[in-house]
Scaffold this motif. Structure first.
Motif, PDB file in Angstrom:
ATOM      1  N   GLY A  12       0.850  -1.184   0.000  1.00  0.00           N
ATOM      2  CA  GLY A  12       0.000   0.000   0.000  1.00  0.00           C
ATOM      3  C   GLY A  12       0.886   1.234   0.000  1.00  0.00           C
ATOM      4  O   GLY A  12       1.818   1.334   0.802  1.00  0.00           O
ATOM      5  N   GLY A  13       0.628   2.125  -0.900  1.00  0.00           N
ATOM      6  CA  GLY A  13       1.393   3.371  -0.954  1.00  0.00           C
ATOM      7  C   GLY A  13       0.943   4.341   0.118  1.00  0.00           C
ATOM      8  O   GLY A  13      -0.062   4.130   0.797  1.00  0.00           O
ATOM      9  N   PHE A  28       3.284   0.477   3.064  1.00  0.00           N
ATOM     10  CA  PHE A  28       3.546  -0.781   3.761  1.00  0.00           C
ATOM     11  C   PHE A  28       3.672  -1.914   2.756  1.00  0.00           C
ATOM     12  O   PHE A  28       3.235  -1.815   1.617  1.00  0.00           O
ATOM     13  CB  PHE A  28       2.440  -1.102   4.774  1.00  0.00           C
ATOM     14  N   TRP A  29       4.268  -3.003   3.220  1.00  0.00           N
ATOM     15  CA  TRP A  29       4.391  -4.236   2.433  1.00  0.00           C
ATOM     16  C   TRP A  29       4.204  -5.386   3.403  1.00  0.00           C
ATOM     17  O   TRP A  29       4.767  -5.382   4.497  1.00  0.00           O
ATOM     18  CB  TRP A  29       5.755  -4.300   1.765  1.00  0.00           C
ATOM     19  N   TRP A  52       6.602 -11.543   7.982  1.00  0.00           N
ATOM     20  CA  TRP A  52       7.831 -10.866   8.420  1.00  0.00           C
ATOM     21  C   TRP A  52       7.612 -10.034   9.688  1.00  0.00           C
ATOM     22  O   TRP A  52       8.522  -9.369  10.146  1.00  0.00           O
ATOM     23  CB  TRP A  52       8.380  -9.990   7.294  1.00  0.00           C
ATOM     24  N   ASN A  53       6.417 -10.084  10.237  1.00  0.00           N
ATOM     25  CA  ASN A  53       6.054  -9.364  11.463  1.00  0.00           C
ATOM     26  C   ASN A  53       6.326  -7.860  11.349  1.00  0.00           C
ATOM     27  O   ASN A  53       6.785  -7.215  12.283  1.00  0.00           O
ATOM     28  CB  ASN A  53       6.777  -9.947  12.673  1.00  0.00           C
ATOM     29  N   ARG A  54       6.048  -7.300  10.182  1.00  0.00           N
ATOM     30  CA  ARG A  54       6.246  -5.862   9.975  1.00  0.00           C
ATOM     31  C   ARG A  54       5.099  -5.098  10.628  1.00  0.00           C
ATOM     32  O   ARG A  54       3.941  -5.453  10.482  1.00  0.00           O
ATOM     33  CB  ARG A  54       6.284  -5.549   8.474  1.00  0.00           C
ATOM     34  N   ARG A  55       5.438  -4.034  11.333  1.00  0.00           N
ATOM     35  CA  ARG A  55       4.433  -3.189  11.969  1.00  0.00           C
ATOM     36  C   ARG A  55       4.388  -1.861  11.247  1.00  0.00           C
ATOM     37  O   ARG A  55       5.426  -1.305  10.890  1.00  0.00           O
ATOM     38  CB  ARG A  55       4.781  -2.967  13.446  1.00  0.00           C
ATOM     39  N   TYR A  56       3.190  -1.376  10.986  1.00  0.00           N
ATOM     40  CA  TYR A  56       3.024  -0.094  10.313  1.00  0.00           C
ATOM     41  C   TYR A  56       1.734   0.554  10.793  1.00  0.00           C
ATOM     42  O   TYR A  56       0.818  -0.114  11.269  1.00  0.00           O
ATOM     43  CB  TYR A  56       3.024  -0.252   8.791  1.00  0.00           C
ATOM     44  N   THR A  57       1.671   1.859  10.682  1.00  0.00           N
ATOM     45  CA  THR A  57       0.521   2.627  11.145  1.00  0.00           C
ATOM     46  C   THR A  57      -0.644   2.447  10.189  1.00  0.00           C
ATOM     47  O   THR A  57      -0.489   2.573   8.973  1.00  0.00           O
ATOM     48  CB  THR A  57       0.884   4.120  11.254  1.00  0.00           C
ATOM     49  N   ILE A  58      -1.833   2.141  10.738  1.00  0.00           N
ATOM     50  CA  ILE A  58      -3.027   1.975   9.907  1.00  0.00           C
ATOM     51  C   ILE A  58      -4.071   3.058  10.161  1.00  0.00           C
ATOM     52  O   ILE A  58      -5.023   3.184   9.404  1.00  0.00           O
ATOM     53  CB  ILE A  58      -3.668   0.581  10.102  1.00  0.00           C
TER      54      ILE A  58
END
Length: 84
Positions: A12-13, A28-29, A52-58
């Motif tokens: 997502g851009g 995010f990826w 990959w347990n990536r954390r990003y703001t939603i």
């Protein structure tokens, strides 16, 4: 008796969290995988979301929230009656 495997890549851009374009969410990826094997009427499976347990703001309004951490599930699907 076949195997099923799937991998889903999501990207997502950058975009805004509000209608005034003031709260910028980062890009995010994410990767999800699923594998199962059919054994007669049974199909054991194993799946991982957010491999990959990536954390990003939603979300940033009204407070900052991040996505879910890695989730691992396993189980067995059972085919009851009917045609395969």
């Amino acid at each position: 008796h076949g195997f099923t495997f799937s991998a889903v890549e999501r990207f997502g851009g950058s975009n805004f969290d509000n209608d005034q374009n003031t709260f910028l969410l980062p890009s995010f990826w994410n990767t999800d995988i699923f594998v199962s094997r059919t054994l007669g009427h049974y199909s054991p499976y194993f799946a991982v979301e957010n491999l990959w347990n990536r954390r990003y703001t939603i979300e940033l309004t009204p407070s900052a929230y991040v996505n879910s951490p890695r989730a691992i599930t396993a189980g067995v699907r059972i085919q009851l009656g009917g045609q395969r």
